[in-house]
Every structure is written in structure tokens, then in C-alpha cells.
Scaffold this active site. Structure first.
Site, PDB file in Angstrom:
ATOM      1  N   ASP A   1     -22.295  76.278  69.627  1.00  0.00           N
ATOM      2  CA  ASP A   1     -22.177  75.967  68.205  1.00  0.00           C
ATOM      3  C   ASP A   1     -21.807  74.505  68.003  1.00  0.00           C
ATOM      4  O   ASP A   1     -22.329  73.824  67.108  1.00  0.00           O
ATOM      5  CB  ASP A   1     -21.098  76.837  67.555  1.00  0.00           C
ATOM      6  CG  ASP A   1     -21.413  78.319  67.598  1.00  0.00           C
ATOM      7  OD1 ASP A   1     -22.566  78.681  67.882  1.00  0.00           O
ATOM      8  OD2 ASP A   1     -20.497  79.115  67.335  1.00  0.00           O
ATOM      9  N   ASN A  20     -30.639  77.356  75.611  1.00  0.00           N
ATOM     10  CA  ASN A  20     -29.881  77.116  76.839  1.00  0.00           C
ATOM     11  C   ASN A  20     -30.764  77.481  78.031  1.00  0.00           C
ATOM     12  O   ASN A  20     -31.870  78.001  77.877  1.00  0.00           O
ATOM     13  CB  ASN A  20     -28.544  77.867  76.845  1.00  0.00           C
ATOM     14  CG  ASN A  20     -28.707  79.378  76.763  1.00  0.00           C
ATOM     15  OD1 ASN A  20     -29.638  79.962  77.326  1.00  0.00           O
ATOM     16  ND2 ASN A  20     -27.794  80.041  76.059  1.00  0.00           N
TER      17      ASN A  20
END
Length: 333
Positions: free
Chosen positions: A271, A201
Site C-alpha cells: 500500500d 509483486n
């Protein structure tokens, strides 16, 4: 266009840190006289599969077959975790239990939709040599007995994905021509050499890159060039929170913005994204379509409180709607 029925044919080997997400739910009507904290009237408890197990749930929700490999403690929580897997439609055959580890449990205290407190029970040291040997025996068993289309590493820095495990599994994937994807964390961020797809990220790459990284096309392209120089990976996908996703593949970078959402909880969104991306890799899909799909899926789960898997039917409806609108705009132009 994405063929959603094709996901039903994909087998995904998921390796990484697993955990129990425990929710204590109640209501608050007063502040404690003992300290300036809310008093929660406990009304219920909810146990969910978390970490790499939540990735497996997202894969299963898309119709694919996840094979989950991990290590938990030989403790009460470890037994609960293994018992929960079949209740959620997952096999527990490849989950090892070790007396040298504590199972990871994240306990969240909730008042309605308000998250008040989180308590973590965990060990974060790497697997021992014996634990590593046993895990790799399980991984080899899966690779020898099942047709695996993609291998997914889900790293939470809880010790299952040591540098040795990462290296050995990637070597096996290269020998067998199986694509790989990873959602990395800090400790072994640069250990995933020759991974097919690398998905940090924005916060993670900012902490690791030697240059400042902004959520702009030029800055992200510079960051992915550095990632490629370190890992030799084929594709890079960077999640940008509310700004969407950045995908770099075949030397071309693209930012895919998010759709408007009523965000309730961002837990588990990463996820979902990596699960969708792994399925796309397993099917050798156009990664631009995969990134669009993953972006929609991540946004969808953010609308729900707690860690939950994607809804395949809703995702397909949203995807087809966007594609239809884009086609309509192209025809109009």
C-alpha cells in the site's frame, strides 16, 4: 532530487476495496486444555483503516490529498468504517453503503508482536449493476468538481474493481489526460489496459506470466515486455520483497535493492509503495527517483507491527542521506 514540499499540491483519486483492520491484542501464558492452541488473555482492541483506505492514509501522510471512492456494506462495520475516516483525517463523502454487501473486516489476534490468527469477514462478488452505476456517478462527480492529478486503483479482489469499473475509469482518465496506477490482484489482472503504471509483486506476475520469472534483470525485463504486450502500459514496477523493486520505464529496466532493515511486519508495505508511486506520477517526477523513494517507504513500514502509514519526515531524512552518500561516492571516484 525529490522536492518533498511538492507532494502537498497533489490530489489523488483512490478507487478500490476498503476494509477495517482489527487487532485483538493480548498475552499468552498457557496452552488450552481443550485443544493444543494458545489461550490469549485479551487486553485491548485496535481498529485501523485497511486496503485502499490505508493507501489513502499513506498519501495523506506525505502531505497530499486523497479522495477515496469505494463501497462498503450497510452494516455495523460499514458505519464504523465511515466513522473512522474523519478520525484519521479522511473524508467519507464518497464512500457508498450497500445493503447487498458485507463490509470487509480482517481480525488479527496478536500476542505481543506475534501474529497468532487472522479471521476474515467479507464478500468478494463483483458490484451489482446498481452498485456500479452509483459508484461511477460518484467517480464522475469527483472528476468534474476536483482537480485530480492521478488516479490510483487498489485492487484486493473484494468486488469493487470489476472489469466494467476498471474500463470506464481508465477511459475517463485517458479523456482527461490523468495518469493512472494500479496495484493489481489475480481476478482482473489483465483488465487494466492502457494503465500508465502497473505494479504487481513478484508472486503475482509469476502466477500470470507464461514464462518462469526470476528476480534477475533479464528475467524481469522479459516479464515486463509480456506485460506491455497485454496492457499497453507505459511503466512497470514489480516489488521483489526483500530484494527490492524492479522498474521498467522508457525501455530500460533497473533493480533497486532494499536497505538493511529490522523487519517486524510486511503488512501494508505494498500500500505504501503504490501510494508513493502514484504521487510521483501525479507530479510527473523522474520515476527512478520515485522508485527509490517508494522502496525506502515500503521498507520503513516493515519495521513496525501492523498496518501503518509512512512517516514523511523519516522518509525525507533517509532519502537525503542516501543521495548525499551517493554524491560523496561519485566525487571520491
Amino acid at each position: 532530487m525529490v522536492n518533498f514540499d511538492a507532494f502537498n499540491q497533489v490530489n489523488v483519486l483512490v478507487i478500490g476495496d476498503v476494509m477495517i483492520d482489527r487487532y485483538l491484542r493480548g498475552s499468552v501464558s498457557r496452552i488450552s486444555p481443550e485443544a493444543p492452541v494458545p489461550v490469549v488473555n485479551l487486553e485491548g482492541e485496535d481498529l485501523r483503516l485497511g486496503g485502499a483506505a490505508n493507501v489513502a492514509l499513506n498519501i495523506r501522510a506525505m502531505g497530499a490529498t486523497p479522495i477515496l471512492c469505494s463501497v462498503v456494506g450497510d452494516d455495523e462495520e460499514g458505519h464504523i468504517f465511515r466513522k473512522l475516516l474523519p478520525e484519521y483525517g479522511l473524508i467519507n463523502q464518497y464512500i457508498l453503503q450497500s445493503p447487498q454487501r458485507r463490509s470487509t473486516v480482517k481480525t488479527r489476534v496478536m500476542a505481543g508482536a506475534q501474529h497468532l490468527l487472522r479471521l476474515d469477514q467479507e464478500d468478494t462478488h463483483d458490484l451489482s449493476e446498481t452498485e456500479t452505476l452509483h459508484l461511477m456517478q460518484v467517480v464522475h462527480e469527483v472528476l468534474e468538481t476536483k482537480e485530480i492529478h492521478v488516479i490510483l486503483f487498489q485492487d484486493y479482489n473484494k468486488g469493487v474493481l470489476s472489469s466494467k469499473v476498471i474500463r470506464e475509469v481508465i477511459l475517463e482518465s485517458l479523456k482527461r489526460d490523468i495518469p493512472t496506477a494500479v496495484d493489481p490482484k489475480f481476478n482482473n489482472f489483465w483488465a487494466y489496459k492502457h494503465i500508465t503504471l502497473f505494479k504487481p509483486n513478484l508472486k503475482e506476475i509469476r502466477a500470470q506470466a507464461p514464462m518462469p520469472v526470476q528476480a534477475t534483470l533479464n528475467s524481469l525485463q522479459e516479464a515486463t515486455a509480456y506485460i506491455h504486450s497485454q496492457l499497453g502500459n507505459q511503466h512497470t514496477l514489480i516489488t521483489l520483497s526483500e530484494k527490492g523493486l524492479f522498474l521498467e520505464t522508457a525501455g530500460k529496466g533497473t533493480i533497486i535493492p532494499t536497505q538493511p532493515r529490522a523487519v517486524a511486519d510486511v503488512c501494508g508495505a505494498g500500500d505504501t509503495v503504490i501510494g508513493i508511486v502514484a504521487l510521483g506520477l501525479g507530479l510527473r517526477m523522474d520515476l527512478n527517483e520515485v522508485a527509490l523513494l517508494a522502496n525506502l517507504a515500503g521498507g520503513q513500514v516493515c519495521e513496525k507491527v501492523g498496518v501503518v502509514p509512512v512517516d514523511k519526515a523519516q522518509l525525507e531524512e533517509e532519502y537525503l542521506s542516501i543521495k548525499a552518500n551517493k554524491h560523496s561516492q561519485e566525487v571520491t571516484i
